[in-house]
Write an enzyme that holds these catalytic residues in place. Structure first.
Site, PDB file in Angstrom:
ATOM      1  N   HIS A  72       6.754 163.935 -37.921  1.00 37.98           N
ATOM      2  CA  HIS A  72       6.203 164.975 -37.058  1.00 37.98           C
ATOM      3  C   HIS A  72       7.273 165.540 -36.131  1.00 37.98           C
ATOM      4  O   HIS A  72       8.216 164.849 -35.741  1.00 37.98           O
ATOM      5  CB  HIS A  72       5.036 164.422 -36.224  1.00 37.98           C
ATOM      6  CG  HIS A  72       3.766 164.314 -37.005  1.00 37.98           C
ATOM      7  ND1 HIS A  72       2.751 163.433 -36.679  1.00 37.98           N
ATOM      8  CD2 HIS A  72       3.346 164.975 -38.106  1.00 37.98           C
ATOM      9  CE1 HIS A  72       1.759 163.572 -37.552  1.00 37.98           C
ATOM     10  NE2 HIS A  72       2.096 164.503 -38.417  1.00 37.98           N
ATOM     11  N   ASP A 192       1.725 153.316 -28.706  1.00 40.34           N
ATOM     12  CA  ASP A 192       1.228 154.695 -28.619  1.00 40.34           C
ATOM     13  C   ASP A 192       0.002 154.781 -27.710  1.00 40.34           C
ATOM     14  O   ASP A 192      -0.993 154.101 -27.936  1.00 40.34           O
ATOM     15  CB  ASP A 192       0.892 155.144 -30.054  1.00 40.34           C
ATOM     16  CG  ASP A 192       0.217 156.490 -30.143  1.00 40.34           C
ATOM     17  OD1 ASP A 192       0.252 157.247 -29.155  1.00 40.34           O
ATOM     18  OD2 ASP A 192      -0.323 156.802 -31.223  1.00 40.34           O
ATOM     19  N   HIS A 365      -4.128 159.200 -34.084  1.00 34.70           N
ATOM     20  CA  HIS A 365      -3.743 158.232 -33.058  1.00 34.70           C
ATOM     21  C   HIS A 365      -4.874 157.248 -32.783  1.00 34.70           C
ATOM     22  O   HIS A 365      -6.054 157.587 -32.837  1.00 34.70           O
ATOM     23  CB  HIS A 365      -3.376 158.953 -31.760  1.00 34.70           C
ATOM     24  CG  HIS A 365      -2.216 159.879 -31.907  1.00 34.70           C
ATOM     25  ND1 HIS A 365      -0.908 159.467 -31.718  1.00 34.70           N
ATOM     26  CD2 HIS A 365      -2.152 161.195 -32.234  1.00 34.70           C
ATOM     27  CE1 HIS A 365      -0.099 160.491 -31.913  1.00 34.70           C
ATOM     28  NE2 HIS A 365      -0.831 161.550 -32.227  1.00 34.70           N
TER      29      HIS A 365
END
Length: 552
Positions: A72, A192, A365
């Site tokens: 990404h 994350d 995510h």
């Protein structure tokens, strides 16, 4: 001397995007990810934002390599810009490597860069570090977490991840390996934080396929779908559903065309025969037999969907015979640009489907329960939330405490902070230079705070240029000043104001003459201050004042 590991985030903390982290032990540094960020609304004219790599340049002899977790833009977008400043090999998975090669080729850097492709499960050594790739689920194939083995213990760097029990391809996240590492002992976890504000679990990508099926079934319109160009699984899903309903598919948007080509060559996508067609050929078919997949899910001004909406696309004209599906969520800061494109599509008469509640997009995510599972599997001694705005890092830290990490062992850091880790302690006291480097056209780092401030002033109040015909011999004006405005006021409707500005300028120069001031910079400063003060008093506006002396 106590052995210590330095973890230095150079981007990705307190923000979404621009992810870059340096790991330093003794004389060795490895760099994890190299992403770009989107400019804020007040960054006029700025195209992309890069991390500040001053610290890496100052310690370039220590750098052993760059490791990329996935493909990404917020993790690889800055690679060509950084490699123009620093020479280092890149280690990553096959799809990410192919996407990086496209960027390097565009910047004429491909043949000067070593790229080593590694698959999930493999390990390699860089200086004193041993790095292992661990398969994770995300919205792009070949995403990996990193197990970084250092002389004082193992650090897990998750990269972007989720736990998808039914992924489109590639299998589930490697939970057994993460658990095994947790049982062996993990010194620190960097995880994350993007979706920490969302309770529960993230949905599987397969759920989007079910939504597409419902939107295709019985539809007699041409279907135009926009999504993130790098979402290979989403592209595969759309193409499969289109084939099921006998529709032909066209791709528009350079980045999406590149991703499709690379993914097909590497066999991450399998395209049914005779489904893909050129847009020109698609235009000859009935609308109910056509699907167009387009870039532009974030409302980018040069994207294919934007050009369709504003009648600038050379091949596709949107009208009432179209169903446009926005299969993406807005990156923070892009909401207004997306809304503008959607409004314009409605003006064209198109049916636009963009409601989040229709399951047109699922995040790549982890939500809270998945983040807790990662903490539970890894059982880290120290925890450092990463990849998120500051409130997200704080909330993720709270989850860490809930999962048993001692509060004194959790660090909420900022870009540029040096996190020092030993076997027994963690602290974050020192800092290195960090921040944002702005790219404006071909200029890198040329736009700073002063330039942005000037652009703000020009955008808000315009500019007034005061041209002073001046005799250097006589130290006096030889004719009245000329006033030129841009973005401030329409001159013909404000002739009285223009005359007053000339008067103020003349009086300012005469005052300089009376005080024997002949330095041009001092004269211009006096004119600027007096004009600025007069304009604010009379108009309550503060345009940029630019005095220009023409010597005669």
């Amino acid at each position: 001397m106590v052995s210590k590991l330095k973890i230095i985030p150079l981007g990705g903390l307190g923000e979404i995007g621009k992810n870059m982290t340096a790991y330093e032990f003794g004389g060795d540094i490895i760099v994890v990810d190299c992403g770009m960020g989107f400019p804020d609304e007040d960054m006029y004219g700025v195209d992309i934002v890069l991390p500040d790599i001053s610290y890496l340049k100052a310690n370039s002899e220590k750098i052993r390599g760059m490791i990329l977790t996935h493909g990404h833009e917020d993790h690889i977008g800055a690679v060509p810009y950084v490699l123009k400043e620093l020479d280092m090999p890149i280690y990553t998975t096959p799809l990410t490597a192919a996407l990086v090669e496209l960027k390097l080729e565009e910047h004429e850097l491909l043949y000067n860069t070593q790229i080593f492709t590694k698959k999930a499960g493999s390990s390699f050594r860089l200086g004193c570090f041993t790095v292992e790739f661990i398969h994770v689920n995300h919205s792009i194939p070949d995403a990996v977490a990193l197990a970084i083995k250092t002389p004082i213990g193992t650090v897990i760097h998750t990269g972007d991840f989720k736990i998808d029990l039914t992924p489109i391809a590639g299998g589930m996240i490697d939970i057994p390996r993460l658990g095994q590492l947790g049982n062996e002992g993990v010194l620190a976890l960097l995880s994350d934080s993007t979706n920490v504000e969302k309770p529960g679990h993230s949905d599987s990508e397969r759920k989007v396929g079910e939504s597409f099926d419902k939107l295709f079934n019985g539809c007699d319109k041409r279907i135009i779908i926009t999504t993130f160009a790098s979402n290979v699984h989403r592209l595969q899903t759309v193409i499969n559903v289109a084939a099921k309903y006998g529709r032909k598919v066209g791709i528009t948007g350079r980045s999406m065309e590149n991703v499709l080509r690379v993914s097909t060559v590497l066999e991450y996508m399998k395209i049914p025969e005779n489904v893909l067609m050129d847009i020109e050929q698609l235009n000859k078919l009935p609308k109910n037999q056509v699907v167009i997949i387009s870039t532009g899910s974030q409302g980018e001004t040069m994207s294919a969907l934007y050009r369709m909406a504003f009648s600038e696309h050379k091949q596709v004209n949107v009208d009432a015979g179209d169903r446009v599906i926005i299969s993406a969520s807005a990156i923070p800061g892009n909401e207004n640009t997306i809304s503008r494109v959607i409004d314009e599509l409605f003006h064209k008469g198109a049916e636009v489907i963009y409601d989040r509640h229709t399951d047109l997009h699922v995040s790549g995510h982890a939500c809270q329960e998945e983040q807790k599972m990662m903490l539970g599997l890894v059982k880290p001694k120290f925890f450092i939330p990463v990849h998120g705005e500051y409130r997200m890092l704080v909330k993720h830290a709270e989850l860490g405490k809930l999962m048993g990490v001692l509060p004194r062992n959790i660090v909420i850091a900022e870009n540029g902070k040096v996190i020092e880790v030993t076997k027994k302690s963690i602290k974050c006291e020192e800092s290195v230079q960090s921040g944002a480097v702005m790219v404006d056209g071909s200029g890198i780092g040329e736009v700073g705070s002063v330039v942005l401030r000037d652009r703000h002033k020009l955008a808000e109040d315009g500019m007034v240029v005061v041209i002073l015909p001046y005799s250097s011999d006589a130290h006096a004006l030889i004719s009245e000043p000329e006033i030129v405005t841009r973005g401030f006021i329409y001159v013909k409707e404000a002739e009285g104001l223009m005359e007053e500005l000339k008067r103020v300028a003349i009086e300012s120069v005469m005052a300089c003459e009376e005080h024997k001031i002949s330095d041009w910079s001092a004269i211009k400063s006096r004119v600027k201050n007096n004009i600025s003060g007069y304009l604010y008093k009379t108009t309550r506006r503060s345009p940029m004042i630019l005095p220009v002396i023409t010597e005669v």
